[in-house]
Design an enzyme around this catalytic site. Structure first.
Site, PDB file in Angstrom:
ATOM      1  N   LYS A  71       0.820  -1.221   0.000  1.00  0.00           N
ATOM      2  CA  LYS A  71       0.000   0.000   0.000  1.00  0.00           C
ATOM      3  C   LYS A  71       0.856   1.274   0.000  1.00  0.00           C
ATOM      4  O   LYS A  71       0.592   2.186  -0.791  1.00  0.00           O
ATOM      5  CB  LYS A  71      -0.907  -0.032   1.237  1.00  0.00           C
TER       6      LYS A  71
ATOM      7  N   ARG B 210      -9.355   4.908   8.898  1.00  0.00           N
ATOM      8  CA  ARG B 210      -9.113   3.532   9.353  1.00  0.00           C
ATOM      9  C   ARG B 210     -10.393   2.891   9.875  1.00  0.00           C
ATOM     10  O   ARG B 210     -10.423   1.696  10.117  1.00  0.00           O
ATOM     11  CB  ARG B 210      -8.137   3.517  10.524  1.00  0.00           C
TER      12      ARG B 210
ATOM     13  N   ARG C  24      10.428 -11.218   4.462  1.00  0.00           N
ATOM     14  CA  ARG C  24      11.073  -9.989   4.940  1.00  0.00           C
ATOM     15  C   ARG C  24      11.873 -10.267   6.214  1.00  0.00           C
ATOM     16  O   ARG C  24      12.764  -9.506   6.557  1.00  0.00           O
ATOM     17  CB  ARG C  24      10.036  -8.912   5.268  1.00  0.00           C
TER      18      ARG C  24
ATOM     19  N   ARG D 152      11.413 -10.172   9.503  1.00  0.00           N
ATOM     20  CA  ARG D 152      11.500  -9.473  10.787  1.00  0.00           C
ATOM     21  C   ARG D 152      11.246 -10.465  11.907  1.00  0.00           C
ATOM     22  O   ARG D 152      10.515 -11.430  11.739  1.00  0.00           O
ATOM     23  CB  ARG D 152      10.466  -8.344  10.850  1.00  0.00           C
TER      24      ARG D 152
ATOM     25  N   ARG E 215      -2.543 -10.596  12.389  1.00  0.00           N
ATOM     26  CA  ARG E 215      -2.625  -9.207  11.911  1.00  0.00           C
ATOM     27  C   ARG E 215      -3.559  -9.091  10.712  1.00  0.00           C
ATOM     28  O   ARG E 215      -4.256  -8.100  10.548  1.00  0.00           O
ATOM     29  CB  ARG E 215      -1.239  -8.689  11.504  1.00  0.00           C
TER      30      ARG E 215
HETATM   31  P1  AMP Z   1       0.946   3.084   9.560  1.00  0.00           P
HETATM   32  O1  AMP Z   1       2.257   3.580   9.036  1.00  0.00           O
HETATM   33  O2  AMP Z   1      -0.201   3.407   8.663  1.00  0.00           O
HETATM   34  O3  AMP Z   1       0.981   1.639   9.946  1.00  0.00           O
HETATM   35  O4  AMP Z   1       0.669   3.890  10.909  1.00  0.00           O
HETATM   36  C1  AMP Z   1       1.578   3.866  11.988  1.00  0.00           C
HETATM   37  C2  AMP Z   1       0.862   4.235  13.263  1.00  0.00           C
HETATM   38  O5  AMP Z   1       0.310   5.551  13.165  1.00  0.00           O
HETATM   39  C3  AMP Z   1      -0.327   3.345  13.616  1.00  0.00           C
HETATM   40  O6  AMP Z   1       0.078   2.200  14.311  1.00  0.00           O
HETATM   41  C4  AMP Z   1      -1.147   4.272  14.495  1.00  0.00           C
HETATM   42  O7  AMP Z   1      -0.591   4.385  15.793  1.00  0.00           O
HETATM   43  C5  AMP Z   1      -0.951   5.617  13.799  1.00  0.00           C
HETATM   44  N1  AMP Z   1      -1.996   5.861  12.752  1.00  0.00           N
HETATM   45  C6  AMP Z   1      -1.797   5.959  11.416  1.00  0.00           C
HETATM   46  N2  AMP Z   1      -2.947   6.205  10.775  1.00  0.00           N
HETATM   47  C7  AMP Z   1      -3.910   6.257  11.738  1.00  0.00           C
HETATM   48  C8  AMP Z   1      -5.317   6.464  11.705  1.00  0.00           C
HETATM   49  N3  AMP Z   1      -5.987   6.660  10.549  1.00  0.00           N
HETATM   50  N4  AMP Z   1      -5.979   6.452  12.888  1.00  0.00           N
HETATM   51  C9  AMP Z   1      -5.339   6.261  14.047  1.00  0.00           C
HETATM   52  N5  AMP Z   1      -4.017   6.041  14.139  1.00  0.00           N
HETATM   53  C10 AMP Z   1      -3.299   6.047  13.002  1.00  0.00           C
END
Ligand code: AMP
Length: 182
Positions: free
Chosen positions: A8, A83, A126, A128, A139
């Protein structure tokens, strides 16, 4: 939209360039704030550290401010937001409020579709440390639980693209699908 491992972030970056609209990743915005130790960054750090979602009010406000920037006037690509359905409803309200300045509506919701076994393989390769198969499958399940209502909410503008093959193949498919919708 897409589950962990679907590519993504990669596709969002490429598509924003090809479509010439800003790529707005809430994850990146939060990480920038945390890295820069802004007031917001200090507030959200514990959520990011624990992998929990930041509360909706904080997230929505950050997005509202970003969408008010003039580079969003001709369109934007959101990545990682909304989200959940509450965020989607708030986003709709925001766009109506910003209307006039922004005159925008969410045109298309692009979903990257990858069979779960393929995702598991990608993530395992990957390598990890926490990427054991059971964790990965958990997940995926969390993603599906969290997003099924959102996909339903956006069903009238949802475009689903198979996200297997090369990055270029997926981009081409996504652009084709977007062209027929916008
Ligand atoms: P991501 O890179 O999209 O996995 O986001 C990393 C972290 O940012 C997530 O684990 C959340 O803590 C926070 N985050 C990102 N987008 C959102 C969202 N739309 N709503 C709430 N938390 C978010």
């Amino acid at each position: 939209m897409g589950p962990p491992g679907a590519g993504k972030g990669t596709q969002a970056a490429v598509l924003s360039e090809r479509l010439d609209v800003p790529h707005i990743s809430t994850g990146d915005l939060f990480r920038d704030h945390v890295g820069g130790e802004t007031a917001l960054g200090v507030e959200v750090k514990r959520y990011l550290d624990s992998g929990k979602l930041v509360p909706d009010e904080i997230t929505n406000e950050m997005v509202r401010e970003r969408l008010a920037d003039s580079d969003c006037n001709a369109g934007f690509l959101l990545d990682g937001y909304p989200r959940n359905v509450r965020q989607a409803q708030q986003l709709g309200a925001m766009l109506r409020e910003l209307n006039g300045e922004l005159d925008a509506e969410i045109d298309v919701v692009l979903e990257l579709d990858v069979p779960e076994d393929e995702l598991v393989e990608r993530l395992l390769s990957r390598g990890r440390e926490d990427d054991r198969e059971s964790v990965i499958r958990d997940r995926q399940q969390v993603y599906r639980d969290e997003t099924s209502a959102l996909l339903e909410y956006y069903s009238d503008r949802l475009v689903t693209v198979p996200a297997v093959g090369s990055v270029d193949d997926v981009t081409a498919r996504a652009l084709d699908a977007l062209r027929t919708r916008t």
